[in-house]
Enzyme design. Structure first.
Site, PDB file in Angstrom:
ATOM      1  N   ASP A 173       5.508   6.110  -5.981  1.00 19.27           N
ATOM      2  CA  ASP A 173       6.271   5.070  -6.184  1.00 19.27           C
ATOM      3  C   ASP A 173       7.753   5.050  -5.379  1.00 19.27           C
ATOM      4  O   ASP A 173       7.691   5.532  -6.432  1.00 19.27           O
ATOM      5  CB  ASP A 173       5.495   3.688  -6.806  1.00 19.27           C
ATOM      6  CG  ASP A 173       5.671   2.403  -6.376  1.00 19.27           C
ATOM      7  OD1 ASP A 173       5.647   2.070  -5.512  1.00 19.27           O
ATOM      8  OD2 ASP A 173       5.206   2.048  -6.631  1.00 19.27           O
ATOM      9  N   ASP A 192       7.937   0.762  -2.219  1.00 14.33           N
ATOM     10  CA  ASP A 192       7.887  -0.593  -2.508  1.00 14.33           C
ATOM     11  C   ASP A 192       9.064  -1.807  -1.561  1.00 14.33           C
ATOM     12  O   ASP A 192       9.969  -0.876  -0.644  1.00 14.33           O
ATOM     13  CB  ASP A 192       8.766  -0.420  -3.619  1.00 14.33           C
ATOM     14  CG  ASP A 192       8.699  -2.091  -4.654  1.00 14.33           C
ATOM     15  OD1 ASP A 192       7.992  -2.449  -4.846  1.00 14.33           O
ATOM     16  OD2 ASP A 192       9.799  -2.339  -5.010  1.00 14.33           O
ATOM     17  N   GLU A 204       5.254  -0.389   1.482  1.00 16.20           N
ATOM     18  CA  GLU A 204       4.744  -1.963   1.525  1.00 16.20           C
ATOM     19  C   GLU A 204       5.628  -3.321   2.232  1.00 16.20           C
ATOM     20  O   GLU A 204       6.637  -3.312   1.885  1.00 16.20           O
ATOM     21  CB  GLU A 204       4.618  -2.419   0.099  1.00 16.20           C
ATOM     22  CG  GLU A 204       4.431  -3.757  -0.910  1.00 16.20           C
ATOM     23  CD  GLU A 204       4.840  -4.150  -2.125  1.00 16.20           C
ATOM     24  OE1 GLU A 204       4.397  -5.200  -2.618  1.00 16.20           O
ATOM     25  OE2 GLU A 204       5.948  -3.989  -2.340  1.00 16.20           O
ATOM     26  N   HIS A 211      -1.990  -4.619  -8.332  1.00 18.89           N
ATOM     27  CA  HIS A 211      -1.109  -4.462  -9.620  1.00 18.89           C
ATOM     28  C   HIS A 211      -0.267  -6.108  -9.869  1.00 18.89           C
ATOM     29  O   HIS A 211       0.421  -6.738 -10.663  1.00 18.89           O
ATOM     30  CB  HIS A 211      -0.368  -3.137  -9.766  1.00 18.89           C
ATOM     31  CG  HIS A 211       1.002  -2.990  -9.350  1.00 18.89           C
ATOM     32  ND1 HIS A 211       0.444  -2.536  -7.598  1.00 18.89           N
ATOM     33  CD2 HIS A 211       2.777  -3.807  -8.720  1.00 18.89           C
ATOM     34  CE1 HIS A 211       1.986  -3.008  -7.265  1.00 18.89           C
ATOM     35  NE2 HIS A 211       2.854  -3.849  -7.949  1.00 18.89           N
ATOM     36  N   ASP A 212      -0.054  -6.900  -8.287  1.00 17.81           N
ATOM     37  CA  ASP A 212       0.317  -7.222  -7.661  1.00 17.81           C
ATOM     38  C   ASP A 212      -0.538  -8.860  -7.813  1.00 17.81           C
ATOM     39  O   ASP A 212      -0.269  -9.565  -7.502  1.00 17.81           O
ATOM     40  CB  ASP A 212       1.404  -7.576  -6.836  1.00 17.81           C
ATOM     41  CG  ASP A 212       2.420  -6.585  -7.081  1.00 17.81           C
ATOM     42  OD1 ASP A 212       2.879  -6.174  -8.323  1.00 17.81           O
ATOM     43  OD2 ASP A 212       2.878  -6.200  -5.888  1.00 17.81           O
TER      44      ASP A 212
HETATM   45  O1  TEU Z   1       6.134  -6.303  -4.322  1.00 20.77           O
HETATM   46  C1  TEU Z   1       6.575  -6.609  -3.963  1.00 20.77           C
HETATM   47  C2  TEU Z   1       6.114  -8.427  -3.604  1.00 20.77           C
HETATM   48  O2  TEU Z   1       6.634  -8.443  -2.635  1.00 20.77           O
HETATM   49  C3  TEU Z   1       5.934  -8.932  -4.865  1.00 20.77           C
HETATM   50  O3  TEU Z   1       7.003  -9.111  -6.142  1.00 20.77           O
HETATM   51  C4  TEU Z   1       5.232 -10.166  -4.666  1.00 20.77           C
HETATM   52  O4  TEU Z   1       6.570 -10.863  -4.466  1.00 20.77           O
HETATM   53  C5  TEU Z   1       4.693 -10.826  -5.971  1.00 20.77           C
HETATM   54  O5  TEU Z   1       3.871 -10.050  -6.025  1.00 20.77           O
HETATM   55  C6  TEU Z   1       3.614 -11.762  -4.808  1.00 20.77           C
HETATM   56  O6  TEU Z   1       2.969 -11.889  -6.376  1.00 20.77           O
HETATM   57  C7  TEU Z   1       6.949  -4.734  -5.062  1.00 20.77           C
HETATM   58  C8  TEU Z   1       5.951  -4.452  -6.265  1.00 20.77           C
HETATM   59  O7  TEU Z   1       5.102  -3.394  -5.705  1.00 20.77           O
HETATM   60  C9  TEU Z   1       5.836  -4.845  -7.455  1.00 20.77           C
HETATM   61  O8  TEU Z   1       5.180  -4.732  -8.991  1.00 20.77           O
HETATM   62  C10 TEU Z   1       7.769  -5.863  -8.116  1.00 20.77           C
HETATM   63  O9  TEU Z   1       7.175  -6.731  -8.732  1.00 20.77           O
HETATM   64  C11 TEU Z   1       8.107  -6.096  -6.613  1.00 20.77           C
HETATM   65  O10 TEU Z   1       8.145  -4.856  -5.351  1.00 20.77           O
HETATM   66  C12 TEU Z   1       9.839  -5.362  -6.511  1.00 20.77           C
HETATM   67  O11 TEU Z   1      10.337  -3.714  -7.030  1.00 20.77           O
END
Ligand code: TEU
Ligand code: CA
Length: 564
Positions: free
Chosen positions: A101, A197, A252, A325-326
């Site tokens: 990542d 990310d 992403e 994971h989000d």
């Molecule tokens: O995610 C970006 C992101 O868009 C998320 O924060 C999203 O808005 C949210 O999870 C939706 O519920 C990336 C990573 O995957 C996330 O784990 C991080 O928190 C974020 O970036 C910041 O680095």
């Protein structure tokens, strides 16, 4: 430069590991690298080709590793650089690859660059971050303003995420060259690529204007998504780093359209291989955003996937995912995690693995893990969830019941509960107290039990992965949607030369009938996979489907019936 030709990363299946929750090797309740090493044989058995590891770098864990304080060191809880090297060797020995990542839109506020940057206005690192005398009205993704006043120098710094995640200033060439150095350092160690990310946030509109909106905070997306220099930066990164290695990249990219995606992944662009699209993740969000729950329709679901399948065909490449994971667990969100959990988990897997693109399996998906319904906010660990809860309770516009309902449906901890390895204490994840409680359904849903059951979701994933390796049409075939308006069945055809594949999926908990379009019948389709017992391998003109039934047929003059 990428071409439209065959590539290993197009044929690969990726498995995403969230290290904190995968396997605890030393009993402190936190997953770690030793834990991963112990499970590499399991991943090899499953048949995945690439492992994407969520951040394992040194971090104070304000955002669970997405706030990095040292890009070249391993987080203490996860182990040491020696453990990392051993893990990498273990992955390569088993014929798999490792994708790291890359979190370079922001660092932790505890990163040495930021410690320097905030020390004084004339510090050489001041320009590594984005400082202003006055904040604009942008809101942070994690609640509140995207600006924080730093008392020491009396200026505000920008943080699109938490206040412990200051945004890097990509306009500064020194920042870019530090990042490229760091990327080469990991690639020289032998890693096989990066998941990047929020990579479409790295270029901000100069001047950082206020976003339109009635006073107060506003969504500044228009000013930091796909900003004016983002493609220049990625092309530079490609020249300086990526083009020198045989690697896989996936960016992403928040709220991009397929047209915008092509600017990142077009075969002639020399930027990225794939992006993660968010259109599908927004399908059940109301005007108020992700927490504003909305029902979704299958016709819309099909329209989104089909639009991406068609727009990228021949000129770019799709990533395929329905959870990570989000995001909540796919079986709870798009299937049925009650009576038809097993059937619907297999049905959704069938969809992801028979579309065009590279499938991503998020840990636990392969056993049909579900969302978690914690009773108390104290059981949650995710900063986004906790901040939103506190903000909502303070506002008092929604009842606590409503707030909790949204968290149960959408909270990020749904997918972060520990991996369920067995019916032993703590699901076999840890001998200690897990950092996040295990889902109480681990006695019914776990790897050990599913390894022993050839009809399990786990064995089904393994068969799907094997099938994809045997049939190039599953990887490279084009895509043609059948019955776009049907709200119950998702069916599509893929073709590659003489070979054809037909996927038919029942998205409901009732019996449905699929009428085979006439032009398909003469192709000689034969069943290669189903999530139910099927007596007759032929494709009838009237196909009756049981709840969440999935069938995959292949017509291939050369191969005949495939037994799986
Ligand atoms: O995610 C970006 C992101 O868009 C998320 O924060 C999203 O808005 C949210 O999870 C939706 O519920 C990336 C990573 O995957 C996330 O784990 C991080 O928190 C974020 O970036 C910041 O680095
Ligand atoms: Ca541990």
């Amino acid at each position: 430069m990428e071409t439209e030709h065959n590539a290993w990363w197009k044929e690969a299946v990726v498995y995403q590991i969230y290290p904190r929750s995968f396997m605890d090797g030393n009993g402190d309740g936190i997953g770690d690298l030793k834990g991963i090493i112990g499970k590499l044989d399991y991943l090899r058995w499953l048949g995945v080709d690439v492992i994407w590891l969520c951040p394992i770098y040194k971090s104070p864990n304000d955002d669970m590793g997405y706030d990095i304080s040292d890009y070249r060191a391993i987080m203490d809880e996860f182990g040491t650089m020696d453990d990392f090297e051993q893990m990498l060797v273990g992955i390569h020995e088993r014929g798999m690859k490792l994708v790291m990542d890359l979190v370079v839109n922001h660092t932790s506020d505890e990163h040495e660059w930021f410690v320097q940057s905030r020390a004084s206005r004339d510090n050489p690192y001041r320009d590594y971050y984005i400082w202003r005398d006055r904040p604009n009205n942008w809101a942070s993704f994690f609640g509140g303003s995207a600006w924080e006043l730093d008392g020491r120098t009396g200026q505000y710094y920008l943080h699109l995420f938490s206040r412990k995640q200051p945004d890097l200033n990509w306009e500064n060439p020194k920042v870019r060259s530090e990042i490229y150095d760091m990327m080469r350092w990991w690639l020289d160690k032998g890693v096989d690529g990066f998941r990047m990310d929020v990579i479409n946030c790295i270029s901000k509109v100069p001047g950082l204007p206020d976003a339109p909106g009635e006073g107060g905070l506003a969504w500044g997306g228009a000013f930091f998504l796909n900003g004016p220099r983002v493609h220049e930066y990625l092309k530079e990164m490609h020249t300086e780093v990526l083009s020198r290695y045989d690697v896989m990249t996936v960016g992403e990219t928040l709220s991009v359209t397929p047209e915008q995606a092509l600017e990142y992944v077009g075969f002639d662009r020399a930027e990225l291989n794939m992006v993660f699209q968010f259109e599908m993740m927004d399908i059940d969000a109301g005007p108020g955003g992700k927490w504003d729950l909305k029902s979704w329709k299958l016709s819309e679901f099909k329209r989104i996937f089909s639009r991406w399948q068609t727009a990228l065909a021949g000129s770019g490449w799709n990533s395929l995912y329905l959870n990570n994971h989000d995001q909540p667990r796919l079986v709870s969100r798009f299937g049925n995690d009650g009576r038809y959990r097993i059937e619907s988990a297999k049905m959704l897997a069938t969809l992801l693995h028979t579309l065009q693109g590279t499938p991503f399996v998020y840990q636990g998906e392969e056993i049909g893990m579900t969302n978690v319904h914690f009773d108390s906010i104290d059981q949650y660990r995710d900063i986004e969830t906790i901040n939103w809860y506190n903000e909502q309770v303070a506002k008092g516009e929604r009842s606590v019941d409503e707030i909790v309902k949204s968290i149960h449906a959408k909270g990020r901890d749904n997918s972060r509960t520990p991996m369920q390895w067995s019916s032993a204490h703590n699901a076999g994840f840890s001998d200690g107290l897990p950092w996040l409680q295990v889902n109480e359904n681990y006695r019914e849903i776990n790897v050990e039990q599913q390894l022993a059951d050839p009809d399990s979701v786990l064995h089904y994933y393994r068969r799907l992965i094997q099938l994809r390796k045997r049939h190039p049409v599953m990887v490279y075939g084009n895509y043609d949607l059948l019955y776009p308006a049907d709200e119950k069945i998702y069916a599509f055809v893929r073709e590659l030369g003489n070979a054809a594949l037909l996927t038919v999926l029942n998205f409901t908990d009732e019996q449905q009938v699929f009428l085979c379009p006439e032009h398909l019948c003469p192709k000689g389709f034969e069943l290669v996979l189903s999530n139910y017992e099927v007596g007759d391998a032929n494709l009838p003109t009237r196909l009756s489907l049981r709840p969440y039934e999935a069938r995959v047929f292949i017509a291939s003059p050369a191969s005949g019936r495939v037994d799986v």
